[in-house]
Design an enzyme around this catalytic site. Structure first.
Site, PDB file in Angstrom:
ATOM      1  N   ARG A   7       3.750   1.144  19.563  1.00 36.99           N
ATOM      2  CA  ARG A   7       2.443   0.589  19.247  1.00 36.99           C
ATOM      3  C   ARG A   7       2.404  -0.925  19.403  1.00 36.99           C
ATOM      4  O   ARG A   7       1.345  -1.523  19.430  1.00 36.99           O
ATOM      5  CB  ARG A   7       2.137   0.964  17.793  1.00 36.99           C
ATOM      6  N   ARG A   8       3.582  -1.550  19.447  1.00 37.29           N
ATOM      7  CA  ARG A   8       3.620  -3.014  19.490  1.00 37.29           C
ATOM      8  C   ARG A   8       3.470  -3.538  20.911  1.00 37.29           C
ATOM      9  O   ARG A   8       4.006  -2.941  21.842  1.00 37.29           O
ATOM     10  CB  ARG A   8       4.947  -3.501  18.900  1.00 37.29           C
ATOM     11  N   THR A  22      13.455  -3.933   9.403  1.00 43.88           N
ATOM     12  CA  THR A  22      14.530  -3.767   8.416  1.00 43.88           C
ATOM     13  C   THR A  22      15.095  -2.343   8.453  1.00 43.88           C
ATOM     14  O   THR A  22      16.073  -2.037   7.776  1.00 43.88           O
ATOM     15  CB  THR A  22      14.027  -4.063   6.994  1.00 43.88           C
ATOM     16  N   HIS A  39       6.527   3.406  15.839  1.00 43.49           N
ATOM     17  CA  HIS A  39       6.104   2.053  15.503  1.00 43.49           C
ATOM     18  C   HIS A  39       6.251   1.126  16.712  1.00 43.49           C
ATOM     19  O   HIS A  39       5.362   0.348  17.017  1.00 43.49           O
ATOM     20  CB  HIS A  39       6.941   1.502  14.330  1.00 43.49           C
ATOM     21  N   GLY A  62       0.839  -1.194   0.000  1.00 41.49           N
ATOM     22  CA  GLY A  62       0.000   0.000   0.000  1.00 41.49           C
ATOM     23  C   GLY A  62       0.868   1.236   0.000  1.00 41.49           C
ATOM     24  O   GLY A  62       2.094   1.152   0.145  1.00 41.49           O
ATOM     25  N   GLY A  63       0.246   2.377  -0.143  1.00 44.94           N
ATOM     26  CA  GLY A  63       0.965   3.643  -0.118  1.00 44.94           C
ATOM     27  C   GLY A  63       1.369   3.999   1.303  1.00 44.94           C
ATOM     28  O   GLY A  63       1.007   3.323   2.272  1.00 44.94           O
ATOM     29  N   VAL A  64       2.102   5.105   1.427  1.00 42.02           N
ATOM     30  CA  VAL A  64       2.492   5.631   2.728  1.00 42.02           C
ATOM     31  C   VAL A  64       1.251   5.961   3.541  1.00 42.02           C
ATOM     32  O   VAL A  64       0.297   6.535   3.007  1.00 42.02           O
ATOM     33  CB  VAL A  64       3.346   6.906   2.495  1.00 42.02           C
ATOM     34  N   SER A  93      -1.160   4.228   4.619  1.00 42.86           N
ATOM     35  CA  SER A  93      -2.411   3.643   4.146  1.00 42.86           C
ATOM     36  C   SER A  93      -2.897   2.573   5.124  1.00 42.86           C
ATOM     37  O   SER A  93      -3.897   1.909   4.856  1.00 42.86           O
ATOM     38  CB  SER A  93      -2.208   3.024   2.762  1.00 42.86           C
TER      39      SER A  93
END
EC number: 2.7.1.156
Lengths: 168, 168, 168
Positions: free
Chosen positions: A51-52, A33, A48, A7-9, A11
């Protein structure tokens, strides 16, 4: 089960991937990565991570995806994302599409569910910069390789995962 | 009924939105978020206007969408488009995602059908410019917020509306 | 049967188009709109050619699509791609959308299956360059014209053709 999410940024790719990973169980191995090379990327990674779920295991591996996938143990493995992996390999002047085939050829040996996040980067104007054109080409080819060997493929648009491969 | 229509440039978003608005009745309130800041934009706006039925009401509101939606009366309200609204808010250094939530939280109070047009801007190469990257991020997040609270979402491709959320 | 195949760069458009063309028979007329203007394009064209069956006929026509389609004989005609055709016409300062209508208006006269490949170019950030903006607009409008008059339209994503128009 091997799943590709593209998907796009912004999205909703990563959110959907994380929800999907959680559906397989609590012990998720998160393969990042990204490398915290600059301030902006560091912030993005931190956001990120926050949120995990805390019981997830994070493995940072910018290049050697194949070995990480062969040794990972858990209820699911989530790789976020292939586009940065492509970037990292291009910077090392590797044969990226060849490396992609080296990863998908181990799929039959892996029984833990694998979820890959990747980006749509080829639906804008042709970039002036030849390196950017090469990156678009390679990123697109790598997406095709993974999509071909995954059981399910989703395109996320405005947070909505649209299944484009697999039984619905 | 709340509908979001997203798609690339010249993918037929506005035409489809206008057709959909007309299907709800003759009295359509058209909310234009564009401001005629330069010649190119002025031409674009004039072209859009010439296509709209003469009995539509046009409201120009670059920023305060919430109040416009709370007070609009008619058979349908069409907002074209969210991406320019995002741009206008970013220029004023507003918390754009917060503003998006302030709009969707009034959805339950609104009985007139609402149709929002927005743009896919995140499927090209990562822009060099940090402001452009920020814009892509915010525009993508705002699309997610609206898509989550709309009953139907369409992606337009080459003039074809593809329903990606809602009963088909 | 008229088919339009659209998608981002390296999304598998041409491969799918070639497979589809082959399904109609062995004698395929391949209409290349590219001109070998620079080294990079020459390489891209050579790569494309090496992939095509040797019994295909190649016609190089950067501009006059209408006449080529009216005179082509075979089991199928594959045009790759409309986006380069748009570029070539823009360089000659032609009315590109008008030219697109001149092509689709001959569709009823043509009985051989036609397959058109085109590109999604409007889902990135607004380009700084006014010519690039004009190109995006025209390319998008031309896609709409062809999609409207084709029986089937596919969007390719990561090598997967997603049918967005036509009976499934």
């Amino acid at each position: 089960m091997k799943v590709l999410i593209t998907g796009g940024v912004r999205s909703g790719k990563s959110s959907f991937a994380e929800k999907l990973a959680t559906s397989f169980g609590e012990k998720v191995v998160y393969v990042a990565t990204a490398t915290a090379g600059d301030e902006e990327m560091r912030e993005r990674i931190a956001k990120h991570q926050s949120r995990r779920p805390p019981n997830w295991t994070t493995v940072e591996e910018p290049v050697n995806l194949r070995d990480v996938l062969l040794t990972a143990r858990g209820d699911a493995v989530l790789v976020d994302c292939l586009t940065l992996w492509v970037t990292n390999l291009l910077l090392k002047e590797e044969d990226v599409v060849g490396k992609a085939y080296e990863v998908v050829e181990i799929f039959p040996k892996i029984t833990v569910p694998l979820i890959f996040v990747t980006n749509e980067v080829g639906s804008g104007i042709v970039p002036d910069n030849p390196l950017a054109r090469k990156f678009r080409d390679v990123a697109g080819l790598v997406n095709q390789v993974f999509a071909k060997y995954c059981d399910e493929v989703y395109l996320t648009v405005a947070g909505i995962p649209v299944k484009i491969k697999g039984v619905s």
